[in-house]
Design a protein around this motif. Structure first.
Motif, PDB file in Angstrom:
ATOM      1  N   SER A 156     -42.783  80.342 -33.236  1.00  0.00           N
ATOM      2  CA  SER A 156     -43.859  81.205 -32.738  1.00  0.00           C
ATOM      3  C   SER A 156     -44.099  81.035 -31.248  1.00  0.00           C
ATOM      4  CB  SER A 156     -45.156  80.915 -33.498  1.00  0.00           C
ATOM      5  OG  SER A 156     -45.532  79.549 -33.355  1.00  0.00           O
ATOM      6  N   ASP A 157     -43.451  80.021 -30.636  1.00  0.00           N
ATOM      7  CA  ASP A 157     -43.615  79.775 -29.205  1.00  0.00           C
ATOM      8  C   ASP A 157     -42.426  80.274 -28.396  1.00  0.00           C
ATOM      9  OD1 ASP A 157     -46.123  78.655 -29.377  1.00  0.00           O
ATOM     10  OD2 ASP A 157     -45.389  76.605 -29.591  1.00  0.00           O
ATOM     11  N   ILE A 158     -41.657  81.194 -28.968  1.00  0.00           N
ATOM     12  CA  ILE A 158     -40.555  81.829 -28.250  1.00  0.00           C
ATOM     13  C   ILE A 158     -40.946  83.274 -27.970  1.00  0.00           C
ATOM     14  CG2 ILE A 158     -38.122  82.489 -28.320  1.00  0.00           C
ATOM     15  CD1 ILE A 158     -37.631  80.222 -30.264  1.00  0.00           C
ATOM     16  N   SER A 159     -40.858  83.679 -26.717  1.00  0.00           N
ATOM     17  CA  SER A 159     -41.175  85.064 -26.360  1.00  0.00           C
ATOM     18  C   SER A 159     -39.950  85.718 -25.739  1.00  0.00           C
ATOM     19  CB  SER A 159     -42.365  85.126 -25.394  1.00  0.00           C
ATOM     20  OG  SER A 159     -42.089  84.423 -24.199  1.00  0.00           O
ATOM     21  N   TYR A 160     -39.763  86.998 -26.053  1.00  0.00           N
ATOM     22  CA  TYR A 160     -38.591  87.747 -25.616  1.00  0.00           C
ATOM     23  C   TYR A 160     -39.040  88.775 -24.576  1.00  0.00           C
ATOM     24  CZ  TYR A 160     -36.984  85.523 -29.859  1.00  0.00           C
ATOM     25  OH  TYR A 160     -36.688  84.588 -30.814  1.00  0.00           O
ATOM     26  N   ASN A 161     -38.453  88.688 -23.384  1.00  0.00           N
ATOM     27  CA  ASN A 161     -38.932  89.468 -22.252  1.00  0.00           C
ATOM     28  C   ASN A 161     -37.763  90.130 -21.532  1.00  0.00           C
ATOM     29  OD1 ASN A 161     -41.886  88.206 -22.044  1.00  0.00           O
ATOM     30  ND2 ASN A 161     -40.446  86.533 -22.341  1.00  0.00           N
ATOM     31  N   THR A 183     -35.374  84.954 -22.279  1.00  0.00           N
ATOM     32  CA  THR A 183     -36.193  84.338 -23.322  1.00  0.00           C
ATOM     33  C   THR A 183     -36.993  83.190 -22.732  1.00  0.00           C
ATOM     34  OG1 THR A 183     -34.501  84.873 -24.970  1.00  0.00           O
ATOM     35  CG2 THR A 183     -36.149  83.234 -25.588  1.00  0.00           C
ATOM     36  N   VAL A 184     -38.276  83.160 -23.034  1.00  0.00           N
ATOM     37  CA  VAL A 184     -39.154  82.075 -22.599  1.00  0.00           C
ATOM     38  C   VAL A 184     -39.470  81.208 -23.814  1.00  0.00           C
ATOM     39  CG1 VAL A 184     -41.370  81.450 -21.575  1.00  0.00           C
ATOM     40  CG2 VAL A 184     -40.163  83.502 -20.786  1.00  0.00           C
ATOM     41  N   ARG A 185     -39.245  79.914 -23.676  1.00  0.00           N
ATOM     42  CA  ARG A 185     -39.532  78.973 -24.760  1.00  0.00           C
ATOM     43  C   ARG A 185     -40.638  78.024 -24.326  1.00  0.00           C
ATOM     44  NH1 ARG A 185     -34.182  80.143 -24.549  1.00  0.00           N
ATOM     45  NH2 ARG A 185     -33.117  80.624 -26.522  1.00  0.00           N
ATOM     46  N   LYS A 186     -41.670  77.925 -25.135  1.00  0.00           N
ATOM     47  CA  LYS A 186     -42.747  76.977 -24.849  1.00  0.00           C
ATOM     48  C   LYS A 186     -42.435  75.667 -25.567  1.00  0.00           C
ATOM     49  CE  LYS A 186     -47.126  78.091 -24.523  1.00  0.00           C
ATOM     50  NZ  LYS A 186     -48.538  78.454 -24.849  1.00  0.00           N
ATOM     51  N   TYR A 187     -42.105  74.652 -24.783  1.00  0.00           N
ATOM     52  CA  TYR A 187     -41.779  73.339 -25.338  1.00  0.00           C
ATOM     53  C   TYR A 187     -43.059  72.546 -25.591  1.00  0.00           C
ATOM     54  CZ  TYR A 187     -36.743  73.666 -24.550  1.00  0.00           C
ATOM     55  OH  TYR A 187     -35.413  74.027 -24.600  1.00  0.00           O
ATOM     56  N   THR A 188     -43.066  71.822 -26.694  1.00  0.00           N
ATOM     57  CA  THR A 188     -44.137  70.886 -26.998  1.00  0.00           C
ATOM     58  C   THR A 188     -43.589  69.478 -26.878  1.00  0.00           C
ATOM     59  OG1 THR A 188     -45.266  72.414 -28.502  1.00  0.00           O
ATOM     60  CG2 THR A 188     -45.763  70.069 -28.746  1.00  0.00           C
ATOM     61  N   VAL A 220     -35.444  75.248 -16.370  1.00  0.00           N
ATOM     62  CA  VAL A 220     -36.342  75.290 -15.217  1.00  0.00           C
ATOM     63  C   VAL A 220     -37.695  75.795 -15.701  1.00  0.00           C
ATOM     64  CG1 VAL A 220     -34.523  75.663 -13.515  1.00  0.00           C
ATOM     65  CG2 VAL A 220     -35.610  77.631 -14.601  1.00  0.00           C
ATOM     66  N   LYS A 221     -38.733  75.492 -14.945  1.00  0.00           N
ATOM     67  CA  LYS A 221     -40.061  75.984 -15.299  1.00  0.00           C
ATOM     68  C   LYS A 221     -40.133  77.497 -15.120  1.00  0.00           C
ATOM     69  CE  LYS A 221     -42.198  73.001 -12.556  1.00  0.00           C
ATOM     70  NZ  LYS A 221     -43.280  72.237 -11.875  1.00  0.00           N
ATOM     71  N   ASN A 222     -40.819  78.156 -16.052  1.00  0.00           N
ATOM     72  CA  ASN A 222     -41.099  79.569 -15.874  1.00  0.00           C
ATOM     73  C   ASN A 222     -41.989  79.743 -14.648  1.00  0.00           C
ATOM     74  OD1 ASN A 222     -41.062  82.298 -16.438  1.00  0.00           O
ATOM     75  ND2 ASN A 222     -42.693  82.201 -17.962  1.00  0.00           N
ATOM     76  N   ASP A 223     -41.842  80.860 -13.969  1.00  0.00           N
ATOM     77  CA  ASP A 223     -42.603  81.099 -12.747  1.00  0.00           C
ATOM     78  C   ASP A 223     -44.101  80.951 -13.008  1.00  0.00           C
ATOM     79  OD1 ASP A 223     -43.197  81.775 -10.134  1.00  0.00           O
ATOM     80  OD2 ASP A 223     -43.148  83.934 -10.511  1.00  0.00           O
ATOM     81  N   GLY A 224     -44.724  80.008 -12.319  1.00  0.00           N
ATOM     82  CA  GLY A 224     -46.157  79.778 -12.468  1.00  0.00           C
ATOM     83  C   GLY A 224     -46.547  78.899 -13.636  1.00  0.00           C
TER      84      GLY A 224
END
Length: 298
Positions: A156-161, A183-188, A220-224
């Motif tokens: 649920s922490d993967i977003s497709y952009n 794809t943006v992945r939110k790591y925990t 790498v970190k997502n922008d911001g």
């Protein structure tokens, strides 16, 4: 006399021996896989002689089970020492001992647990230049830190952009001129126990390095993006979240790789989230030849 310890190091040291307290009264014990290398740096000078600072891994009874290899770099009579030690030891609880062979000081690290942790994340981090009070390069080698921590990415922490370029004519006809999907992945970071503040600080600092791998994948970190802290006032540990991008997502899925050819080039291939991941085999040992670093990281 001076002895300093860069904050990017994956472990911390305490002057007193608090092994018993940490082992039995504190839920958090840092995990290291048997295939990992503990790599850390220390700087010293003044009345501390070259080669006087050494490090070892000790067991529950403070018996030495492994002596660290070290590389000493002299910069204007200020010694930078890089310690490297294999975790290929019997499963158990250990600590790192940092000491003066002349008896001037002895420090013990946080407790570490050596075992097999396939569900954990292996963070490998370095910089292309010497910074953050660390030596990342000399004339022959590039140096890496490694840090293992519980965590992962929830589905649920993967977003497709996508980054889209849209053109709308005067007649309101809409055209898609270009589109790049990503794809943006939110790591925990952290399990149900969470992480102590000193480890959360290290994760924040390592994310400022310009070369970061998580389980062999360059990110790498997502922008911001900033680290989000999950915690409460009544509990001493926290969890961390941050949005990361793979440096190269790729447009094709690999079906076959000649592993022998890859290994000759200093590379390995493993499946990560059902996707082939190209990774460098050497960083886990804490160093890699400059030429190999240039060919694989840049």
């Amino acid at each position: 006399m001076a002895l300093t310890f860069p904050r990017l190091n994956p472990i911390v040291f305490k002057e007193e021996n608090i092994l018993y307290t940490e082992k039995y009264n504190t839920p958090f014990i840092q995990k290291w896989d048997k295939g990992d290398y503990i790599v850390f740096q220390a700087h010293y000078g003044g009345s501390i002689a070259r080669g006087e600072v050494e490090a070892s891994i000790v067991d529950d009874n403070l018996n030495v089970v492994l002596q660290f290899d070290s590389t000493i770099i002299n910069i204007n009579n200020w010694y930078r020492v890089i310690f490297r030690g294999s975790c290929n030891l019997p499963d158990g609880i250990y600590r790192v001992k940092l000491y003066s062979t002349a008896g001037k000081f002895t420090f013990y690290s946080n407790c570490i647990q050596i075992g097999t942790f396939p569900e954990s994340l292996l963070l490998t981090y370095t910089c292309k230049t010497n910074k953050f009070d660390c030596i990342f390069r000399d004339s022959e080698y590039a140096y890496f830190f490694v840090l293992r921590v519980d965590g992962g990415v929830k589905s649920s922490d993967i977003s497709y952009n996508s980054d889209d370029v849209i053109y709308t004519s005067q007649d309101r006809v809409v055209y898609l001129l270009d589109s790049i999907p990503y794809t943006v992945r939110k790591y925990t970071f952290g399990n149900s126990y969470g992480l102590p503040s000193w480890l959360a600080d290290k994760i924040n600092r390592l994310l400022s390095c310009d070369s970061i791998l998580i389980n062999g994948v360059k990110v790498v970190k997502n922008d911001g993006a900033k680290l989000e802290v999950i915690g409460s006032d009544a509990y001493p540990y926290v969890g961390l979240n941050i949005e990361l991008l793979r440096q190269e997502e790729g447009y094709s899925e690999g079906l076959y790789f000649d592993e022998e050819e890859m290994m000759q080039g200093g590379m390995t291939v493993e499946m990560v989230d059902s996707t082939p991941s190209y990774s460098i085999s050497a960083p886990r040992t804490g160093r890699i030849h400059i030429e190999t670093f240039e060919n694989t990281f840049n």
